[in-house]
Design a protein around this motif. Sequence first.
Motif, PDB file in Angstrom:
ATOM      1  N   LEU A 173     -11.443 -12.509   2.678  1.00 33.73           N
ATOM      2  CA  LEU A 173     -10.717 -11.256   2.891  1.00 33.73           C
ATOM      3  C   LEU A 173     -11.223 -10.529   4.133  1.00 33.73           C
ATOM      4  O   LEU A 173     -10.432  -9.909   4.858  1.00 33.73           O
ATOM      5  N   VAL A 174     -12.515 -10.607   4.400  1.00 32.99           N
ATOM      6  CA  VAL A 174     -13.065  -9.985   5.607  1.00 32.99           C
ATOM      7  C   VAL A 174     -12.515 -10.680   6.854  1.00 32.99           C
ATOM      8  O   VAL A 174     -12.177 -10.025   7.852  1.00 32.99           O
ATOM      9  N   VAL A 175     -12.411 -12.003   6.805  1.00 29.71           N
ATOM     10  CA  VAL A 175     -11.808 -12.741   7.926  1.00 29.71           C
ATOM     11  C   VAL A 175     -10.359 -12.299   8.116  1.00 29.71           C
ATOM     12  O   VAL A 175      -9.885 -12.129   9.244  1.00 29.71           O
TER      13      VAL A 175
ATOM     14  N   GLU B 204      -5.426   2.774   5.041  1.00 23.28           N
ATOM     15  CA  GLU B 204      -5.169   2.065   6.301  1.00 23.28           C
ATOM     16  C   GLU B 204      -3.783   1.439   6.291  1.00 23.28           C
ATOM     17  O   GLU B 204      -3.039   1.510   7.291  1.00 23.28           O
ATOM     18  N   LEU B 205      -3.414   0.840   5.174  1.00 23.02           N
ATOM     19  CA  LEU B 205      -2.100   0.205   5.055  1.00 23.02           C
ATOM     20  C   LEU B 205      -0.978   1.226   5.226  1.00 23.02           C
ATOM     21  O   LEU B 205       0.052   0.937   5.856  1.00 23.02           O
TER      22      LEU B 205
ATOM     23  N   ALA C 285       1.593  -7.735   6.249  1.00 21.97           N
ATOM     24  CA  ALA C 285       1.481  -8.815   5.271  1.00 21.97           C
ATOM     25  C   ALA C 285       0.023  -9.174   4.992  1.00 21.97           C
ATOM     26  O   ALA C 285      -0.388  -9.312   3.831  1.00 21.97           O
ATOM     27  N   VAL C 286      -0.764  -9.302   6.054  1.00 19.70           N
ATOM     28  CA  VAL C 286      -2.162  -9.707   5.863  1.00 19.70           C
ATOM     29  C   VAL C 286      -2.956  -8.590   5.191  1.00 19.70           C
ATOM     30  O   VAL C 286      -3.690  -8.835   4.223  1.00 19.70           O
ATOM     31  N   LEU C 287      -2.813  -7.359   5.676  1.00 24.89           N
ATOM     32  CA  LEU C 287      -3.560  -6.261   5.068  1.00 24.89           C
ATOM     33  C   LEU C 287      -3.083  -6.003   3.643  1.00 24.89           C
ATOM     34  O   LEU C 287      -3.892  -5.737   2.745  1.00 24.89           O
ATOM     35  N   GLY C 288      -1.770  -6.109   3.415  1.00 27.57           N
ATOM     36  CA  GLY C 288      -1.255  -5.939   2.064  1.00 27.57           C
ATOM     37  C   GLY C 288      -1.829  -6.967   1.103  1.00 27.57           C
ATOM     38  O   GLY C 288      -2.167  -6.654  -0.042  1.00 27.57           O
TER      39      GLY C 288
END
Length: 228
Positions: free
Chosen positions: A16-18, A104-105, A212-215
């Motif tokens: 998730l950090v990546v 942030e999202l 999409a990635v942050l969600g």
Amino acid sequence: MAEDVRRRALRLRQTLVVALAVVSGATDAIGLMALGGAFTSVMTGNLVILGASASTADAELAIASGGAIIAFCAGAALGARLAGSPIPGDRIWPRPVTVALTVELVLLAGYAVGWWITGAGPGTALTLVLLFAMSAALGIQSSTVQRFGVSGMSTTYLTGTLTTVVIRLATGRGVREVWHSIEILVGLVAGAAAGAGLLIVAPLAAPVLQLAVLGAVVLVGATMFRRS
């Protein structure tokens, strides 16, 4: 058994950090290429741009870089308040981390709406608003990751990460010891490449990658770690 569960949970957190580094790379690429020519997370670069713009009397670039710095700092302060500091007995993924990343999202969603309603062509004023919204979002992300209490872990300040990798490899440490940092660096580059590519071939789709990635990170963080 418990050790295996913890090891899998740590591996999931690293993944998730990546993914957050991918968001950083895409957001920086979009800010640099399409929203005023300033970075959204690389504040060292923005400070240099600010200084250079003062010498060249480029007021627009000075406003973009200076405003991005202020927005990032505001976001970092908010992220610190929302996520808090590491405490003894912390979970691998504390709930406040999910709360901060959700904020942030929301900021990135606001930028996406502005991007879409203008057909990927915001005017000068809105361009700055969108740039500052993304800078604040990555400021939140930058301070939120510090809640994990892992030395050297960052998804935005990666010059230090790169330096650490080089030092450890140069002093005889194995690649395995720095592999987690290498993964984050690769994620940043991949995100930047993907964000820039979308701007070129499908500008309207550019925010989709970030959202999409942050969600996905927020969803996984809120569900998988709560179960564990």
